[in-house]
Design a protein around this motif. Structure first.
Motif, PDB file in Angstrom:
ATOM      1  N   SER A   1      -7.301   4.149  -6.899  1.00 58.07           N
ATOM      2  CA  SER A   1      -6.510   3.453  -7.911  1.00 58.07           C
ATOM      3  C   SER A   1      -5.485   2.530  -7.261  1.00 58.07           C
ATOM      4  CB  SER A   1      -5.792   4.447  -8.823  1.00 58.07           C
ATOM      5  OG  SER A   1      -6.720   5.299  -9.454  1.00 58.07           O
ATOM      6  N   CYS A   2      -4.952   2.959  -6.114  1.00 57.37           N
ATOM      7  CA  CYS A   2      -3.977   2.116  -5.420  1.00 57.37           C
ATOM      8  C   CYS A   2      -4.600   0.799  -4.959  1.00 57.37           C
ATOM      9  CB  CYS A   2      -3.367   2.853  -4.237  1.00 57.37           C
ATOM     10  SG  CYS A   2      -2.149   4.090  -4.745  1.00 57.37           S
ATOM     11  N   GLU A   3      -5.894   0.847  -4.572  1.00 57.74           N
ATOM     12  CA  GLU A   3      -6.554  -0.397  -4.177  1.00 57.74           C
ATOM     13  C   GLU A   3      -6.528  -1.396  -5.321  1.00 57.74           C
ATOM     14  OE1 GLU A   3     -10.228  -0.418  -2.041  1.00 57.74           O
ATOM     15  OE2 GLU A   3     -10.050   1.701  -1.527  1.00 57.74           O
ATOM     16  N   ASP A   4      -6.829  -0.905  -6.539  1.00 58.15           N
ATOM     17  CA  ASP A   4      -6.820  -1.794  -7.707  1.00 58.15           C
ATOM     18  C   ASP A   4      -5.409  -2.296  -7.999  1.00 58.15           C
ATOM     19  OD1 ASP A   4      -9.517  -1.316  -7.966  1.00 58.15           O
ATOM     20  OD2 ASP A   4      -9.257   0.302  -9.422  1.00 58.15           O
ATOM     21  N   VAL A   5      -4.445  -1.391  -7.868  1.00 57.25           N
ATOM     22  CA  VAL A   5      -3.052  -1.738  -8.179  1.00 57.25           C
ATOM     23  C   VAL A   5      -2.542  -2.834  -7.232  1.00 57.25           C
ATOM     24  CG1 VAL A   5      -0.681  -0.862  -8.005  1.00 57.25           C
ATOM     25  CG2 VAL A   5      -2.394   0.424  -9.293  1.00 57.25           C
ATOM     26  N   VAL A   6      -2.814  -2.660  -5.943  1.00 56.68           N
ATOM     27  CA  VAL A   6      -2.299  -3.631  -4.970  1.00 56.68           C
ATOM     28  C   VAL A   6      -2.962  -4.990  -5.177  1.00 56.68           C
ATOM     29  CG1 VAL A   6      -2.124  -4.202  -2.518  1.00 56.68           C
ATOM     30  CG2 VAL A   6      -1.609  -1.880  -3.282  1.00 56.68           C
ATOM     31  N   GLN A   7      -4.264  -4.982  -5.427  1.00 52.75           N
ATOM     32  CA  GLN A   7      -4.929  -6.258  -5.688  1.00 52.75           C
ATOM     33  C   GLN A   7      -4.355  -6.925  -6.946  1.00 52.75           C
ATOM     34  OE1 GLN A   7      -9.245  -8.382  -6.488  1.00 52.75           O
ATOM     35  NE2 GLN A   7      -9.217  -6.176  -6.374  1.00 52.75           N
ATOM     36  N   GLN A   8      -4.157  -6.107  -7.979  1.00 48.50           N
ATOM     37  CA  GLN A   8      -3.627  -6.650  -9.233  1.00 48.50           C
ATOM     38  C   GLN A   8      -2.239  -7.271  -9.011  1.00 48.50           C
ATOM     39  OE1 GLN A   8      -5.703  -6.069 -12.184  1.00 48.50           O
ATOM     40  NE2 GLN A   8      -4.511  -7.801 -12.916  1.00 48.50           N
ATOM     41  N   SER A   9      -1.441  -6.666  -8.150  1.00 49.09           N
ATOM     42  CA  SER A   9      -0.109  -7.212  -7.875  1.00 49.09           C
ATOM     43  C   SER A   9      -0.200  -8.618  -7.283  1.00 49.09           C
ATOM     44  CB  SER A   9       0.653  -6.322  -6.895  1.00 49.09           C
ATOM     45  OG  SER A   9       0.844  -5.054  -7.447  1.00 49.09           O
ATOM     46  N   TRP A  10      -1.131  -8.791  -6.357  1.00 53.04           N
ATOM     47  CA  TRP A  10      -1.293 -10.113  -5.747  1.00 53.04           C
ATOM     48  C   TRP A  10      -1.776 -11.128  -6.773  1.00 53.04           C
ATOM     49  CZ3 TRP A  10       0.950 -11.584  -1.550  1.00 53.04           C
ATOM     50  CH2 TRP A  10       1.232 -10.655  -0.545  1.00 53.04           C
ATOM     51  N   LEU A  11      -2.699 -10.718  -7.626  1.00 50.41           N
ATOM     52  CA  LEU A  11      -3.178 -11.646  -8.652  1.00 50.41           C
ATOM     53  C   LEU A  11      -2.049 -11.983  -9.629  1.00 50.41           C
ATOM     54  CD1 LEU A  11      -6.731 -10.124  -9.247  1.00 50.41           C
ATOM     55  CD2 LEU A  11      -6.228 -12.384  -8.312  1.00 50.41           C
TER      56      LEU A  11
ATOM     57  N   TRP B   1       0.845  -1.208   0.000  1.00 51.43           N
ATOM     58  CA  TRP B   1       0.000   0.000   0.000  1.00 51.43           C
ATOM     59  C   TRP B   1       0.875   1.251   0.000  1.00 51.43           C
ATOM     60  CZ3 TRP B   1      -4.626   1.515  -1.175  1.00 51.43           C
ATOM     61  CH2 TRP B   1      -5.134   2.723  -0.663  1.00 51.43           C
ATOM     62  N   ARG B   2       1.917   1.263   0.825  1.00 49.82           N
ATOM     63  CA  ARG B   2       2.823   2.409   0.881  1.00 49.82           C
ATOM     64  C   ARG B   2       3.618   2.546  -0.419  1.00 49.82           C
ATOM     65  NH1 ARG B   2       0.474   4.806   3.820  1.00 49.82           N
ATOM     66  NH2 ARG B   2       1.077   6.327   2.280  1.00 49.82           N
ATOM     67  N   VAL B   3       4.038   1.390  -0.979  1.00 49.54           N
ATOM     68  CA  VAL B   3       4.782   1.448  -2.242  1.00 49.54           C
ATOM     69  C   VAL B   3       3.909   2.112  -3.312  1.00 49.54           C
ATOM     70  CG1 VAL B   3       5.763   0.072  -4.126  1.00 49.54           C
ATOM     71  CG2 VAL B   3       6.261  -0.541  -1.753  1.00 49.54           C
ATOM     72  N   ALA B   4       2.644   1.709  -3.375  1.00 46.92           N
ATOM     73  CA  ALA B   4       1.732   2.276  -4.377  1.00 46.92           C
ATOM     74  C   ALA B   4       1.448   3.744  -4.085  1.00 46.92           C
ATOM     75  CB  ALA B   4       0.426   1.476  -4.417  1.00 46.92           C
ATOM     76  N   ARG B   5       1.131   4.068  -2.821  1.00 47.73           N
ATOM     77  CA  ARG B   5       0.774   5.436  -2.458  1.00 47.73           C
ATOM     78  C   ARG B   5       1.956   6.389  -2.613  1.00 47.73           C
ATOM     79  NH1 ARG B   5      -3.181   8.006  -2.391  1.00 47.73           N
ATOM     80  NH2 ARG B   5      -3.380   8.798  -0.272  1.00 47.73           N
TER      81      ARG B   5
END
Lengths: 161, 204
Positions: free
Chosen positions: B62-72, B50-54
């Protein structure tokens, strides 16, 4: 030894400041409350070799003057684009209309909670879930007539319908 | 690595060995296909991602989507992760790359490298908008907001990292591995100096 190497110990004061910086960020910009749960849901669909679709667009239409609120999501993958529209029916249920492009009669699962509904798209690539709970959901597409030996399952991220 | 020489250091560093071992075992479990271990990883590492994205300046939604996408994305590429230690750096790199991609796609302009030592024009909620009554913490936030861009970026990320992961984190942030130590030192020195001028701050 290089006194500024990356893994050098910090002094106690520096470490204390870093702890406070971490605490500060937990306060001013916390991880959104449901994000971890949503991610855990998204990664739990059980097919680690599925191709992950990317959320490329989402639009929310607020319900004004009695009109239903609706959300449109578009997901893309190498072979298939999926667009869904979720329209609020009641406070806690939605209707979902989906379109697959290019059109094909793929199998579509919509996961929510510990449950799921299964649909087969028509030859125009369309499918409908007449009513399902609003909230976090994920779509899994199983492609028919797909010649790839693997990755013929596609999974979207979890989104809030 | 040995940690005995760090025994006097308090905070997360002293806790690192335990967390480290737990994380290693969880990563091995995940690589072997264990869902519970994947869940544990998500819980453990999402705050860092979350911190890396923010830290890229990307908005929270948008960060919520990015972090989820990273895990997927990790699910598909788990065969690339050969050691538990590589996982954190890999996830951080994927997260940052995706956040920067989305940020750029939104038509936002990233700061030029020369500006990285300037304060960020808008680096988070203003003090008056913060629901923080603790004067001491408000003082820290005032100071952090005035730090150079590079420092804000680095400190918020390594505050959520363990030291053995710094090399991977440095790579994720696009910093040469050897520069993270000097940069961290420089940023912390600056932060300490600025805190001294804050009347609401007291060293505990």
């Amino acid at each position: 030894m290089n006194p500024t190497a990356a893994d050098d110990p910090m002094d106690d004061l520096d470490q204390a400041i870093m702890d406070e910086v971490a605490e500060l960020y937990r306060t001013v910009d916390p991880v959104p409350g449901d994000l971890v749960d949503r991610i855990r849901f998204a990664v739990s669909f059980g097919d680690l070799d599925a191709e992950l679709m990317r959320l490329v667009e989402q639009t929310v239409y607020a319900g004004v003057r009695g009109a239903e609120h609706s959300k449109i999501f578009t997901f893309s993958s190498t072979l298939v684009t999926l667009t869904i529209r979720a329209v609020g029916l009641t406070d806690d249920t939605v209707r979902v209309d989906g379109w697959l492009a290019p059109p094909a009669a793929h199998r579509v699962s919509v996961r929510f909670g510990a449950d799921r509904v299964e649909r087969t798209a028509d030859e125009d690539g369309r499918f409908v879930v007449e009513q399902m709970p609003a909230g976090v959901a994920q779509l899994i597409v199983r492609m028919v007539n797909e010649t790839r030996p693997t990755r013929n399952v596609l999974a979207t991220p979890a989104v809030v319908l | 690595m040995t940690t005995s020489d760090h025994a006097s250091v308090s905070g997360p560093v002293a806790r690192a060995p335990g967390r480290r071992e737990r994380l290693s075992s969880v990563v091995r479990g995940f690589l072997a296909g264990n869902q519970d271990d994947l869940d544990a990883l998500v819980t453990e590492l999402t705050p860092l991602l979350w911190r890396v994205a923010r830290s890229t300046g990307l908005d929270a939604a948008s960060c919520e989507d990015v972090v989820q996408q990273s895990w997927l994305t990790l699910l598909n590429h788990r065969d690339q992760i050969r050691t538990p230690d590589a996982l954190v750096g890999w996830l951080a790199t994927v997260t940052r790359r995706e956040a920067v991609r989305v940020f750029t796609a939104q038509g936002r302009v990233r700061p030029a490298p020369d500006d990285l030592w300037e304060p960020v024009p808008d680096s988070g909620p203003a003090i008056e908008d913060m629901l923080v009554s603790d004067e001491r913490r408000r003082a820290l936030w005032r100071v952090v907001r005035r730090l150079p861009h590079r420092c804000v970026q680095l400190l918020q990320v390594i505050a959520f990292s363990e030291r053995p992961d710094y090399a991977g984190i440095a790579a994720a942030l696009g910093m040469p591995k050897g520069s993270i130590g000097p940069t961290r030192g420089r940023c912390l020195a600056k932060l300490r100096e600025m805190l001294l001028a804050e009347s609401d701050w007291s060293w505990r």
